[in-house]
Design a protein around this motif. Structure first.
Motif, short mmCIF file in Angstrom:
data_model
loop_
_atom_site.label_atom_id
_atom_site.label_comp_id
_atom_site.label_asym_id
_atom_site.label_seq_id
_atom_site.Cartn_x
_atom_site.Cartn_y
_atom_site.Cartn_z
N PRO A 54 0.84 -1.21 0.00
CA PRO A 54 0.00 0.00 0.00
C PRO A 54 0.87 1.26 0.00
CG PRO A 54 0.13 -0.90 2.21
CD PRO A 54 0.89 -1.85 1.32
N LEU A 55 0.47 2.22 -0.79
CA LEU A 55 1.13 3.52 -0.83
C LEU A 55 0.11 4.55 -0.36
CD1 LEU A 55 2.94 3.19 -4.28
CD2 LEU A 55 3.87 2.75 -2.00
N ASP A 56 -0.11 4.59 0.93
CA ASP A 56 -1.18 5.37 1.52
C ASP A 56 -1.06 6.88 1.31
OD1 ASP A 56 -2.30 3.00 2.45
OD2 ASP A 56 -1.19 3.11 4.34
N ARG A 57 0.12 7.36 1.05
CA ARG A 57 0.33 8.81 0.94
C ARG A 57 0.65 9.28 -0.47
NH1 ARG A 57 4.41 9.69 5.98
NH2 ARG A 57 3.18 8.60 7.55
N VAL A 58 0.44 8.41 -1.46
CA VAL A 58 0.81 8.76 -2.84
C VAL A 58 -0.37 8.48 -3.76
CG1 VAL A 58 2.47 8.39 -4.70
CG2 VAL A 58 3.20 8.11 -2.32
N GLU A 109 3.70 17.86 -4.20
CA GLU A 109 3.24 16.49 -3.93
C GLU A 109 4.29 15.47 -4.32
OE1 GLU A 109 -0.80 15.18 -4.91
OE2 GLU A 109 -1.24 17.29 -5.36
N LEU A 110 5.00 15.72 -5.41
CA LEU A 110 6.06 14.82 -5.85
C LEU A 110 7.20 14.79 -4.84
CD1 LEU A 110 7.16 12.92 -8.02
CD2 LEU A 110 7.94 14.94 -9.28
N ILE A 111 7.54 15.94 -4.30
CA ILE A 111 8.58 16.01 -3.27
C ILE A 111 8.14 15.24 -2.02
CG2 ILE A 111 9.77 17.58 -1.66
CD1 ILE A 111 9.77 19.65 -4.01
N MET A 112 6.89 15.41 -1.63
CA MET A 112 6.36 14.68 -0.46
C MET A 112 6.37 13.16 -0.72
SD MET A 112 5.80 16.98 1.79
CE MET A 112 4.81 16.14 2.98
N ALA A 113 6.03 12.76 -1.93
CA ALA A 113 6.05 11.34 -2.29
C ALA A 113 7.48 10.80 -2.25
CB ALA A 113 5.44 11.13 -3.67
N ALA A 114 8.43 11.58 -2.74
CA ALA A 114 9.84 11.15 -2.72
C ALA A 114 10.31 10.95 -1.29
CB ALA A 114 10.71 12.19 -3.43
N ASP A 115 9.88 11.82 -0.40
CA ASP A 115 10.23 11.68 1.01
C ASP A 115 9.58 10.42 1.60
OD1 ASP A 115 11.37 12.52 3.51
OD2 ASP A 115 9.40 13.27 4.09
N TYR A 116 8.30 10.23 1.35
CA TYR A 116 7.57 9.07 1.86
C TYR A 116 8.15 7.76 1.32
CZ TYR A 116 3.68 5.77 2.38
OH TYR A 116 2.90 4.66 2.66
N LEU A 117 8.46 7.74 0.03
CA LEU A 117 8.96 6.52 -0.61
C LEU A 117 10.46 6.33 -0.37
CD1 LEU A 117 7.05 6.89 -3.99
CD2 LEU A 117 6.58 5.20 -2.17
N ASN A 118 11.08 7.32 0.22
CA ASN A 118 12.51 7.27 0.53
C ASN A 118 13.35 7.12 -0.75
OD1 ASN A 118 14.84 7.31 2.02
ND2 ASN A 118 14.63 5.22 2.78
N GLU A 120 15.98 9.20 -2.30
CA GLU A 120 16.85 10.32 -1.98
C GLU A 120 17.14 11.22 -3.18
OE1 GLU A 120 21.37 10.93 -0.41
OE2 GLU A 120 20.22 9.30 0.48
N GLY A 121 17.47 10.64 -4.31
CA GLY A 121 17.81 11.44 -5.49
C GLY A 121 16.66 12.29 -5.97
N LEU A 122 15.45 11.73 -5.98
CA LEU A 122 14.26 12.46 -6.39
C LEU A 122 13.95 13.58 -5.39
CD1 LEU A 122 11.82 12.92 -8.21
CD2 LEU A 122 10.66 11.04 -7.02
N LEU A 123 14.09 13.29 -4.12
CA LEU A 123 13.85 14.30 -3.08
C LEU A 123 14.84 15.46 -3.22
CD1 LEU A 123 12.37 15.22 -0.51
CD2 LEU A 123 13.98 13.82 0.81
N GLU A 124 16.10 15.15 -3.40
CA GLU A 124 17.11 16.20 -3.56
C GLU A 124 16.87 17.02 -4.83
OE1 GLU A 124 20.96 14.37 -3.32
OE2 GLU A 124 20.74 13.95 -1.19
N ALA A 125 16.54 16.35 -5.92
CA ALA A 125 16.30 17.07 -7.18
C ALA A 125 15.07 17.97 -7.06
CB ALA A 125 16.13 16.07 -8.32
N GLY A 126 14.03 17.47 -6.42
CA GLY A 126 12.80 18.27 -6.26
C GLY A 126 13.00 19.48 -5.37
N THR A 127 13.67 19.29 -4.25
CA THR A 127 13.89 20.42 -3.36
C THR A 127 14.85 21.43 -3.99
OG1 THR A 127 15.57 19.16 -2.14
CG2 THR A 127 13.35 19.19 -1.22
N GLN A 128 15.82 20.95 -4.76
CA GLN A 128 16.71 21.88 -5.45
C GLN A 128 15.95 22.68 -6.50
OE1 GLN A 128 20.07 22.57 -4.66
NE2 GLN A 128 19.45 24.32 -5.88
N HIS A 129 15.00 22.03 -7.17
CA HIS A 129 14.16 22.72 -8.16
C HIS A 129 13.41 23.88 -7.49
CE1 HIS A 129 11.46 23.21 -11.61
NE2 HIS A 129 10.51 23.35 -10.70
N VAL A 130 12.80 23.61 -6.34
CA VAL A 130 12.06 24.65 -5.62
C VAL A 130 13.02 25.75 -5.16
CG1 VAL A 130 10.65 25.15 -3.58
CG2 VAL A 130 10.19 23.11 -4.95
N ALA A 131 14.19 25.36 -4.67
CA ALA A 131 15.18 26.35 -4.24
C ALA A 131 15.59 27.24 -5.42
CB ALA A 131 16.40 25.66 -3.65
#
Length: 157
Positions: A54-58, A109-118, A120-131
């Motif tokens: 289950p992917l309850d948060r995605v 939402e994609l950044i939150m999903a990357a965090d939930y799914l763990n 790391e590369g997607l999370l870093e790329a997404g947060t850098q995009h926002v930055a």
């Protein structure tokens, strides 16, 4: 003897079922942990959901973007150099966002999903995009306008 499947069934928060190759799914830390803990072996059960992760948060819309990122990353020659690898992740992220015409809300939402799914590369790329978006704004007012953020004084009215 443990038998791991070649395909993992994953159900998003809106009930959509995805059949994801195990190789692709293992890019997600959450999947790796799920397989190693409770579901090291697929169960024979009358409960059809016993072997579905289950992917309850995605949502399915966001999970499709996650899978696009995972496919793209899997398909490129990864650099051993950390800086180059981070740039590859950012390039893949930017391409997916551009191709999907993703809104700011979808990116968050994609950044939150990357965090939930763990992932790391997607999370870093997404947060850098926002930055990068924030850094491209020339004032606090421009940032507020870009992300539709109300000023505290506007909230009181």
């Amino acid at each position: 003897m443990s038998h791991q499947p070649e395909v993992l069934e994953m159900r998003t928060s809106d009930g959509v079922l995805f059949n994801v190759s195990l190789k692709l799914a293992q890019q997600m830390g959450l999947t790796h942990n799920w397989l190693q803990t409770e579901h090291g072996e697929l169960r024979s059960s009358d409960d059809d959901d016993a072997n579905i992760m289950p992917l309850d948060r995605v949502s399915s819309e966001i999970f499709k973007l996650v899978l696009s990122w995972c496919h793209a990353i899997q398909g490129i020659q990864r650099s051993a150099d950390e800086k180059t690898r981070l740039q590859q992740d950012r390039d893949v992220f930017d391409n997916i966002i551009r191709e999907s015409n993703a809104s700011d809300a979808t990116i968050f939402e994609l950044i939150m999903a990357a965090d939930y799914l763990n992932i790391e590369g997607l999370l870093e790329a997404g947060t850098q995009h926002v930055a990068d978006v924030i850094n491209s704004c020339d004032s606090v007012e421009a940032i507020r306008a870009r992300f539709n953020i109300m000023c505290d004084s506007e909230m009181d009215n």
